[in-house]
Design an enzyme around this catalytic site. Structure first.
Site, PDB file in Angstrom:
ATOM      1  N   ASP A   1       0.833  -1.219   0.050  1.00  0.00           N
ATOM      2  CA  ASP A   1      -0.017   0.082  -0.121  1.00  0.00           C
ATOM      3  C   ASP A   1       0.797   1.302   0.003  1.00  0.00           C
ATOM      4  OD1 ASP A   1      -2.105  -1.812   0.214  1.00  0.00           O
ATOM      5  OD2 ASP A   1      -3.042  -0.742   1.987  1.00  0.00           O
TER       6      ASP A   1
ATOM      7  N   HIS B   1      -5.544   9.248   1.140  1.00  0.00           N
ATOM      8  CA  HIS B   1      -5.375   8.417   2.070  1.00  0.00           C
ATOM      9  C   HIS B   1      -6.131   8.849   3.226  1.00  0.00           C
ATOM     10  CE1 HIS B   1      -3.697   5.449   4.894  1.00  0.00           C
ATOM     11  NE2 HIS B   1      -3.284   4.985   3.841  1.00  0.00           N
TER      12      HIS B   1
ATOM     13  N   HIS C   1       3.415  -2.373   3.247  1.00  0.00           N
ATOM     14  CA  HIS C   1       3.760  -1.147   2.554  1.00  0.00           C
ATOM     15  C   HIS C   1       4.862  -0.879   1.748  1.00  0.00           C
ATOM     16  CE1 HIS C   1       0.408  -0.925   5.764  1.00  0.00           C
ATOM     17  NE2 HIS C   1      -0.062   0.164   5.022  1.00  0.00           N
TER      18      HIS C   1
END
Length: 270
Positions: A91, A146, A239
């Site tokens: 991510d 986000h 991530h």
């Protein structure tokens, strides 16, 4: 039913900022029972992104609506093939610092992954987006800003976050690129968020194995959590941007050979 091409044309229109009370429309979709992240507290850390774009709607648009679904709106928490497979997901990227290192490790172990990208990061790094796709990986929409409170926003804001990021990712990836999933920041799901994604042809991608690398607890802890929570057909959350990902890289260097040794093959989400 409105055609997909027509919808994509409509969503390129500038979203009007209309002052007033929030008015979130109710979408026709399944119940809220599956709208929380797979694990209690399994929420991402805030990505280190820029300020909210000036064209983001700040109030409800009474004309905002959810298009009819093109794909199911249920949360995806398993691989497409099932069995002893695993789907790696990353991510908040792409990041010029961290994404190339993730790609190099994946290539070394002949692994594929799904990259959940922030629209502005994709727009700023088109060569990286192209490289992700060229290496056989797949793309996922992770919103524009986000916003971990996306489920509580007006429908017009939800639409902006999903469709604008989608278009930025596709433009960066090049002609023929596909974005098959949307992942809500922080796993902040709602019927409206899932329905909006489904209306633009994207399934709602959640996870079953939160490594909690966003907490930066140390590479050994990240690895231990990944191994403990993994079940066949699982989706691992990691991530490749949003801050210092040195610990994630160190854990991934150990996780990939461990997965191979355990007999896992690499798949994409359902």
């Amino acid at each position: 039913m409105t055609s997909l091409n027509t919808r994509r044309g409509l969503r390129n229109l500038t979203v009007l900022a209309v002052a007033g009370v929030l008015a979130v429309g109710t979408a026709a979709c399944s119940s809220d029972s599956d709208d929380k992240a797979a694990e209690p507290g399994g929420r991402e850390g805030a990505a280190e992104t820029g300020p909210t774009p000036s064209d983001a709607p700040t109030a409800a648009d009474p004309n905002a609506s959810v298009p009819p679904p093109l794909v199911p709106d249920a949360l995806v928490r398993r691989t497409a093939a099932g069995g002893r497979t695993v789907a790696l997901t990353f991510d908040d990227g792409p990041s010029p610092q961290w994404t190339p290192q993730v790609l190099a490790l994946l290539k070394e172990y002949r692994a594929k992954a799904t990259f959940c990208m922030l629209g502005p990061n994709a727009k700023a790094n088109p060569k990286l987006v192209e490289e992700v796709v060229a290496n056989g990986n797949r793309l996922c929409d992770h919103s524009v800003t986000h916003d971990e409170g996306i489920a509580k926003r007006p429908l017009s804001r939800i639409k902006y976050e999903i469709t604008t990021a989608h278009d930025q990712i596709v433009a960066a990836a090049g002609p023929g690129a596909r974005v098959d999933w949307f992942r809500a920041p922080g796993g902040d799901w709602s019927p409206q968020v899932r329905a909006m994604a489904a209306g633009y042809g994207m399934r709602s991608l959640d996870w079953s194995d939160d490594t909690r690398d966003w907490q930066r607890p140390g590479a050994d802890k990240i690895l231990a959590t990944a191994e403990k929570e993994l079940k066949p057909g699982g989706i691992i959350l990691m991530h490749d941007a949003g801050g210092d990902r040195a610990q994630t890289l160190a854990a991934l260097k150990q996780l990939l050979p461990w997965l191979v040794q355990q007999g896992y093959t690499f798949d994409f989400p359902a």
